[in-house]
Design an enzyme around this catalytic site. Structure first.
Site, PDB file in Angstrom:
ATOM      1  N   ARG A 181     -13.853  34.552 -37.474  1.00  0.00           N
ATOM      2  CA  ARG A 181     -14.648  35.673 -36.951  1.00  0.00           C
ATOM      3  C   ARG A 181     -15.074  36.594 -38.095  1.00  0.00           C
ATOM      4  NH1 ARG A 181     -10.749  38.033 -32.545  1.00  0.00           N
ATOM      5  NH2 ARG A 181      -9.369  37.297 -34.174  1.00  0.00           N
ATOM      6  N   ILE A 228      -1.804  30.698 -40.205  1.00  0.00           N
ATOM      7  CA  ILE A 228      -1.586  29.238 -40.246  1.00  0.00           C
ATOM      8  C   ILE A 228      -2.725  28.558 -41.001  1.00  0.00           C
ATOM      9  CG2 ILE A 228      -1.322  27.135 -38.860  1.00  0.00           C
ATOM     10  CD1 ILE A 228       0.042  28.877 -36.706  1.00  0.00           C
ATOM     11  N   GLU A 236      -1.600  19.883 -20.723  1.00  0.00           N
ATOM     12  CA  GLU A 236      -0.236  19.432 -21.066  1.00  0.00           C
ATOM     13  C   GLU A 236       0.684  19.542 -19.859  1.00  0.00           C
ATOM     14  OE1 GLU A 236       1.196  21.528 -24.517  1.00  0.00           O
ATOM     15  OE2 GLU A 236      -0.582  21.007 -25.645  1.00  0.00           O
ATOM     16  N   SER A 284      -3.416  23.719 -32.548  1.00  0.00           N
ATOM     17  CA  SER A 284      -3.528  25.063 -31.962  1.00  0.00           C
ATOM     18  C   SER A 284      -3.356  24.994 -30.445  1.00  0.00           C
ATOM     19  CB  SER A 284      -4.878  25.665 -32.368  1.00  0.00           C
ATOM     20  OG  SER A 284      -5.224  26.732 -31.566  1.00  0.00           O
ATOM     21  N   ARG A 285      -4.450  24.820 -29.736  1.00  0.00           N
ATOM     22  CA  ARG A 285      -4.403  24.655 -28.290  1.00  0.00           C
ATOM     23  C   ARG A 285      -5.456  23.636 -27.885  1.00  0.00           C
ATOM     24  NH1 ARG A 285      -0.193  26.653 -28.431  1.00  0.00           N
ATOM     25  NH2 ARG A 285       0.606  28.501 -27.365  1.00  0.00           N
ATOM     26  N   HIS A 340       3.079  18.198 -28.597  1.00  0.00           N
ATOM     27  CA  HIS A 340       3.174  19.649 -28.904  1.00  0.00           C
ATOM     28  C   HIS A 340       4.470  19.972 -29.658  1.00  0.00           C
ATOM     29  CE1 HIS A 340       1.953  23.938 -27.464  1.00  0.00           C
ATOM     30  NE2 HIS A 340       2.586  23.999 -28.616  1.00  0.00           N
TER      31      HIS A 340
HETATM   32  C1  8YV Z   1       5.604  27.027 -29.375  1.00  0.00           C
HETATM   33  C2  8YV Z   1       3.145  27.349 -29.865  1.00  0.00           C
HETATM   34  O1  8YV Z   1       6.536  26.049 -29.496  1.00  0.00           O
HETATM   35  O2  8YV Z   1       3.998  29.429 -30.504  1.00  0.00           O
HETATM   36  C3  8YV Z   1       3.076  28.814 -30.059  1.00  0.00           C
HETATM   37  O3  8YV Z   1       1.997  29.378 -29.765  1.00  0.00           O
HETATM   38  O4  8YV Z   1       2.182  26.751 -29.591  1.00  0.00           O
HETATM   39  C4  8YV Z   1       4.340  26.514 -29.979  1.00  0.00           C
HETATM   40  O5  8YV Z   1       4.441  26.056 -31.276  1.00  0.00           O
HETATM   41  C5  8YV Z   1       5.446  27.380 -27.945  1.00  0.00           C
HETATM   42  O6  8YV Z   1       4.307  28.094 -27.703  1.00  0.00           O
HETATM   43  C6  8YV Z   1       6.603  28.179 -27.442  1.00  0.00           C
HETATM   44  O7  8YV Z   1       6.268  28.941 -26.313  1.00  0.00           O
END
Ligand code: 8YV
Length: 328
Positions: free
Chosen positions: A181, A161, A272, A242-243, A290
């Site tokens: 990394r 990504i 979330e 990302s997260r 998200h």
């Molecule tokens: C998904 C995501 O929609 O794939 C991932 O890691 O963060 C998202 O874009 C979601 O995780 C589906 O479980």
């Protein structure tokens, strides 16, 4: 795996075409009304399924896996991130884990680019103003944002990504800097004309826009800590698709409110679906629920991957997207 059709339990509503194919291939239990499973229902699923198909909204931690029944041999997660699954415990219990990498790359990179454009150019702020009926017409100093062309983008995590974001960003005149990394292949570095920063701290102090594209792992939890956020230049922007856990969200909200950081585009959050209430008050942030990979095409591709992983596994082969802990 049994000779009968395996019991596959899917925790959320998937695209119809995927659910239909799953019903043909497996004994499939669907979640048609799409309500996230309560803990007791998830526990029951873990205890009875041969294959569990969870998503990011299901916490499959050590205590949940303690309920795993003897039949559970595969967790075929619908999504790329696997931070909701305790991989070590799954391995110890002989449960294979798969994910759906690759098919969300371009969609997530598009959304990242959209946020990179939206925050400096005040896109959602302008839209909100117009809809409020308070727009009084054009003016030379009205709604001024900041130029994107010629700025420096710092990508944290130059995987699939991150590289796809870099390719797009070059078209918008951004120079590419990255922290990872490992340094990426020289061919990729020269294709992207990317500068590698071994020191994240130094990169943060040097760039104008920061994009988080690394997975959430124990090593990246609060990677952008309060200390590191202070290294960022006051006019700089942060984009996260990302997260949420990669950034100390409280510290970020505090610094955005104090104008110590220029702005942020956030598609993901630490708790979330809860969003830090301070963020909701700010105008210099773009907040999305998200939806980075949320395209019809992407969801079908993800579902196809889940099916292929299950089918190869139950047929006795190595599933293509097996997740190995050391990858994270
Ligand atoms: C998904 C995501 O929609 O794939 C991932 O890691 O963060 C998202 O874009 C979601 O995780 C589906 O479980």
């Amino acid at each position: 795996m049994p000779t009968r059709k395996p019991l596959v339990i899917v925790t959320r509503k998937l695209p119809d075409v995927i659910e239909t194919r799953m019903m043909e291939l497996f004994e499939t239990r669907l979640n048609r009304d799409d309500k996230p499973l309560a803990e007791a229902d998830l526990t029951e699923a873990v205890a009875t399924a041969d294959v569990l198909v969870p998503t990011v909204t299901d916490r499959i931690d050590k205590s949940m896996l303690a309920h795993a029944g003897p039949r559970l041999k595969l967790i075929a997660s619908f999504g790329t991130g696997v931070d909701h699954i305790d991989l070590a415990t799954a391995r110890q219990r002989g449960i294979t884990v798969t994910n759906t990498p690759g098919v969300l790359t371009e969609d997530t990179a598009d959304m990242t680019m959209a946020l990179i454009l939206a925050v400096p150019r005040r896109l959602t702020e302008g839209e909100r103003l117009l809809r409020s009926g308070k727009w009084e017409g054009w003016g030379p100093t009205f709604m001024l944002g900041h130029r994107i062309w010629g700025k420096r983008l710092g990508i944290i995590g130059m995987g699939r990504i991150g590289s796809a974001v870099a390719r797009r960003a070059r078209g918008f005149g951004l120079s590419i800097h990255y922290h990872n990394r490992r340094r990426v292949r020289p061919e990729l570095e020269s294709e992207l004309e990317a500068t590698f920063w071994e020191s994240l701290d130094q990169m943060l102090a040097h760039v104008d826009i920061i994009s988080i594209n690394c997975p959430h792992t124990p090593a990246t939890y609060h990677l952008l800590s309060a200390r590191r956020l202070k290294l960022i230049r006051p006019h700089a922007y942060i984009v996260n698709t990302s997260r949420g856990e990669v950034i100390d969200e409280n510290a970020l909200a505090r610094m955005l409110a104090a104008k110590e950081i220029g702005g942020a585009g956030l598609d993901v959050f630490e708790r979330e679906p809860a969003v830090n209430p301070k963020l909701l008050q700010l105008t210099n942030v773009v907040l999305l629920p998200h939806m980075g990979s949320a395209t019809m095409e992407g969801r079908v591709d993800m579902g196809e991957k889940v099916i292929i992983n299950i089918k190869t596994f139950v047929d006795g082969h190595a599933p293509p997207d097996r997740v190995i802990e050391t990858m994270y």
